[in-house]
Scaffold this motif. Structure first.
Motif: not given
Length: 185
Positions: A17-28, A30-34, A153-159
């Motif tokens: 089930p997809l939560d109508a109030l939650a969309d995938l975060a953009s890659r940018g 996520r990079l900003g958060a890191v 790098a492999v972990d991060a590039l999987m995004i």
């Protein structure tokens, strides 16, 4: 009498089930958060750097001043532990690190149910951390970088895959989503 056809295709809804109030975060995002999380982590080592600079200015004749250096490292290690506690509290309370919370992101299970604290800390944070640290722990300092940097790098590039999930997301069965405000509130 209704007969059950044993060869009929299943009719169950197997899509998560997809939560109508939650969309995938953009890659940018996520990079900003890191980047924010890394800046917080680097800030914990500022006391060590300042004490080292102060020791060089106060006693320029001494090449090595172990008391100042040890004091700086202890203060910075304590600050790192405090940051770890703050991040753990943020994960428990808001399903996000400081960086993710600042950018309006949160971590949920793949089926959009809330991720447990255990899953967030053990599977998403510590398991990959131990995996990255173990291969290099018995090697000399120069070799640690040769082993851990490619793993990170492999972990991060999987995004960049179609699912937009890093390796630690696959391990913990999580996904990072945008936290959209509920129109009712």
């Amino acid at each position: 009498m209704d007969e059950v056809d044993p060869y009929r295709a299943p009719t169950a809804n197997i899509a998560p089930p997809l939560d109508a109030l939650a969309d995938l975060a953009s890659r940018g995002a996520r990079l900003g958060a890191v980047a924010i999380d890394l800046l917080c982590a680097l800030a914990t080592w500022i006391p060590s750097l300042l004490l080292e600079i102060a020791s060089r200015l106060i006693s320029p004749g001494l090449e090595d001043s172990p008391a100042w250096s040890i004091g700086g490292v202890l203060v910075s290690a304590a600050a790192s532990l405090v940051l770890l506690g703050v991040q753990a509290f943020q994960l428990h309370r808001h399903e996000a690190t400081l960086g993710k919370r600042a950018l309006g992101l949160r971590i949920v299970r793949l089926d959009r149910t809330p991720a447990t604290f255990t899953r967030l800390v053990w599977l998403r944070l510590l398991t990959p951390g131990l995996f990255f640290a173990c291969p290099g722990s018995s090697l000399c300092c120069g070799m640690i970088w040769c082993v851990t940097v490619p793993l990170f790098a492999v972990d991060a590039l999987m995004i960049f895959g179609s699912a937009q999930r890093c390796g630690h997301d696959y391990i913990a069965d999580t996904v990072v989503v945008r936290k959209v405000r509920d129109p009712k509130s």
